[in-house]
Design an enzyme around this catalytic site. Structure first.
Site, mmCIF file in Angstrom:
data_model
loop_
_atom_site.group_PDB
_atom_site.id
_atom_site.type_symbol
_atom_site.label_atom_id
_atom_site.label_comp_id
_atom_site.label_asym_id
_atom_site.label_seq_id
_atom_site.Cartn_x
_atom_site.Cartn_y
_atom_site.Cartn_z
ATOM 1 N N HIS A 302 0.837 -1.202 0.000
ATOM 2 C CA HIS A 302 0.000 0.000 0.000
ATOM 3 C C HIS A 302 0.871 1.250 0.000
ATOM 4 O O HIS A 302 2.082 1.191 -0.063
ATOM 5 C CB HIS A 302 -0.916 -0.038 1.239
ATOM 6 C CG HIS A 302 -2.367 0.143 0.909
ATOM 7 N ND1 HIS A 302 -2.949 1.382 0.796
ATOM 8 C CD2 HIS A 302 -3.350 -0.744 0.663
ATOM 9 C CE1 HIS A 302 -4.241 1.243 0.513
ATOM 10 N NE2 HIS A 302 -4.511 -0.042 0.417
ATOM 11 N N ASP A 303 0.197 2.369 0.109
ATOM 12 C CA ASP A 303 0.694 3.743 0.087
ATOM 13 C C ASP A 303 2.189 3.941 -0.167
ATOM 14 O O ASP A 303 3.018 3.748 0.720
ATOM 15 C CB ASP A 303 0.369 4.413 1.426
ATOM 16 C CG ASP A 303 -1.124 4.462 1.698
ATOM 17 O OD1 ASP A 303 -1.659 5.568 1.801
ATOM 18 O OD2 ASP A 303 -1.760 3.386 1.795
#
Length: 519
Positions: A302-303
């Site tokens: 993620h991110d």
């Protein structure tokens, strides 16, 4: 109707269809308004040279071995083991700071929460067991250890859990978990979330019920090799299962730690809330591992994680969502030579402005929605994948431009082999500032084969442009033969004449652009 001289996969397609039954699908309810479709398109032959590409260069994986991990372990300095309170520790603020978070550990430990700390050098788990009171950490049978407190590896600490340990059990009742703020090496062993009441694994019962987990913070290195991990994680921040995460933004500024990294090689993860999660992580490698029967996701970078390698893994049986998903600016990464099948939603997803990734040579089959899904993520290369018998589309591309689909085989999927479309997401609960999007789609489809898909080989709605070259379309499931959907259907005869009979590249371009239509 035979549209191509070579039938290299048609017998396989027939066999798959007979063996498995046709994949079936129902159209989902539309939850956001669709944009106005372009009215007219031009169809023309296009130059071939710009479409010709060499196969993508894959990263060299030969250095990511168990032997290489052993060479990274510095055993020269013996570390220290201590018991300390969980408060005032940067590594544990996520779990005891604010919002009455500490109550969880007060309740489980029946007192002021404390943890086992490894600092200032190397400690192996068998040594640790001799330095901690038995009520907190004990050898319950030869080579099997039970931890009833969290174990924290300090910034200068090195914890090694190796083959001398048959199994490390992390007590659910005791509130045990692992936090790495230094270096963690887990090799040739098992680590299991443990329910003492049942004398067995802390199998998933509820998203909110605490289960043990592993978290590695910014600046750390984590190596998991030839190990089985099971029954970790629940629906609390950074507590998902195996998580590799930079510190939260405010703490990251203060601490100045680099992005975390590490390798996972030849290991197995099951019954995890998330099999793998990372946040602002760089150069992490997940190789030749198995993620099976996990709850929400198998592998979920993620991110702003980047330069990840996800290679040679087998991901199946994910119960709520996708097998492999990269989401929110996960860039410059490789998803190669994996198998992803029998997952509740898609096999592989590229999501939320994740760009410049290579998805290549994966076998993706029997997933309950799409094989590969791209949401709001342009400039990605999808090469040489096999997408077979997924219940919805082989490859689905939404609101993403400059998507290159080369040499993919999409066969016996429930709906369309390759489906491209736009969607206005402003009426949904999406945070547009955090996850912006453009209602544009453009595709280049070169080579490969689209065969025996339930609703046809190709459907593309309102594209900025589509280029097709050397795409083989065989074994239609409709009695009417090959039929193209969306804007391609309106000009099907011209497209097939150029693509199949004349063996030319085809460019389909709108006369009016989306911007004009929006105005």
């Amino acid at each position: 109707m035979n549209l191509h001289p070579h039938l290299r996969h048609s017998l396989l397609a027939s066999a798959l269809l007979l063996a498995s039954g046709l994949a079936t699908a129902a159209e989902p309810q539309v939850i956001a308004k669709e944009l106005q479709q372009a009215k007219t398109y031009t169809v023309a032959s296009a130059p071939i040279e710009p479409l010709q590409m060499d196969p993508p260069k894959l990263p060299d994986l030969t250095g990511f071995t168990a032997e290489a991990v052993q060479k990274k372990i510095d055993r020269r300095h013996k570390g220290k083991v201590s018991l300390r309170r969980m408060f005032q520790e940067d590594t544990l603020k996520e779990f005891v700071g604010g919002d009455n978070k500490a109550a969880e550990w007060v309740q489980r430990q029946h007192g002021i929460p404390q943890a086992i700390f490894v600092d200032d050098g190397h400690v192996d788990l068998t040594e640790l067991s001799k330095k901690v009171p038995k009520q907190y950490f004990s050898e319950v049978e030869p080579g099997v250890y039970l931890a009833r407190l969290p174990i924290v590896v300090g910034q200068k600490g090195i914890l090694e859990i190796d083959g001398k340990v048959k199994q490390l059990r992390l007590s659910q009742e005791g509130g045990a978990f692992l936090v790495n703020d230094g270096k963690l090496f887990v090799t040739d062993t098992q680590v299991t979330g443990w329910r003492e009441k049942d004398n067995g694994p802390a199998t998933f019962r509820s998203p909110k019920e605490f289960r043990p987990f592993l978290l590695s913070w910014g600046g750390t290195e984590t190596y998991i090799v030839n190990t089985k991990m099971a029954s970790f994680g629940y629906a609390k921040s950074k507590s998902y299962g195996v998580s590799i995460s930079q510190y939260t933004p405010n703490m990251a500024k203060r601490m100045g730690r680099p992005e975390p990294t590490g390798w996972i090689i030849g290991s197995e993860f099951s019954d995890m809330w998330y099999g793998f999660y990372c946040y602002e992580t760089q150069d992490f490698v997940i190789k030749d591992s198995t993620y099976r029967d996990n709850i929400v996701y198998g592998i979920d970078p993620h991110d702003r994680s980047h330069r990840l390698i996800i290679a040679g893994n087998t991901v199946y049986g994910t119960k709520k969502k996708h097998g492999i998903i990269v989401s929110r600016e996960v860039n410059d990464s490789w998803i190669i030579n994996n198998k992803s099948y029998d997952n509740k939603l898609s096999g592989v997803v590229i999501d939320r402005n994740s760009v410049n990734n290579l998805v290549a040579y994966n076998e993706i089959y029997r997933n309950h929605t799409d094989g590969i899904t791209l949401y709001e993520s342009g400039d990605n290369l999808i090469w040489g994948n096999k997408l077979v018998n997924n219940r919805r589309h082989g490859i689905r591309v939404r609101n993403s431009v400059n998507i290159r689909l080369y040499e993919n085989v999409a066969m016996a999927n429930g709906l369309v082999g390759v489906y491209g479309h736009i969607k206005d997401l402003s009426d949904t609960d999406r945070d547009i500032a955090l996850d912006p999007f453009d209602t544009k789609v453009s595709l280049i489809v070169v080579g490969g084969e689209l065969s025996a898909n339930g609703s046809g080989p190709l459907s593309i709605d309102s594209p900025l442009s589509v280029e097709l070259y050397k795409v083989s379309m065989l074994a239609p499931r409709k009695a009417s033969g090959i039929s193209l959907n969306g804007v391609l259907g309106e000009r099907q005869d011209e497209i097939l004449d150029l693509l199949v009979r004349q063996q030319k590249a085809v460019l389909i371009d709108p006369v009016e652009r989306q911007t004009e239509m929006i105005d």
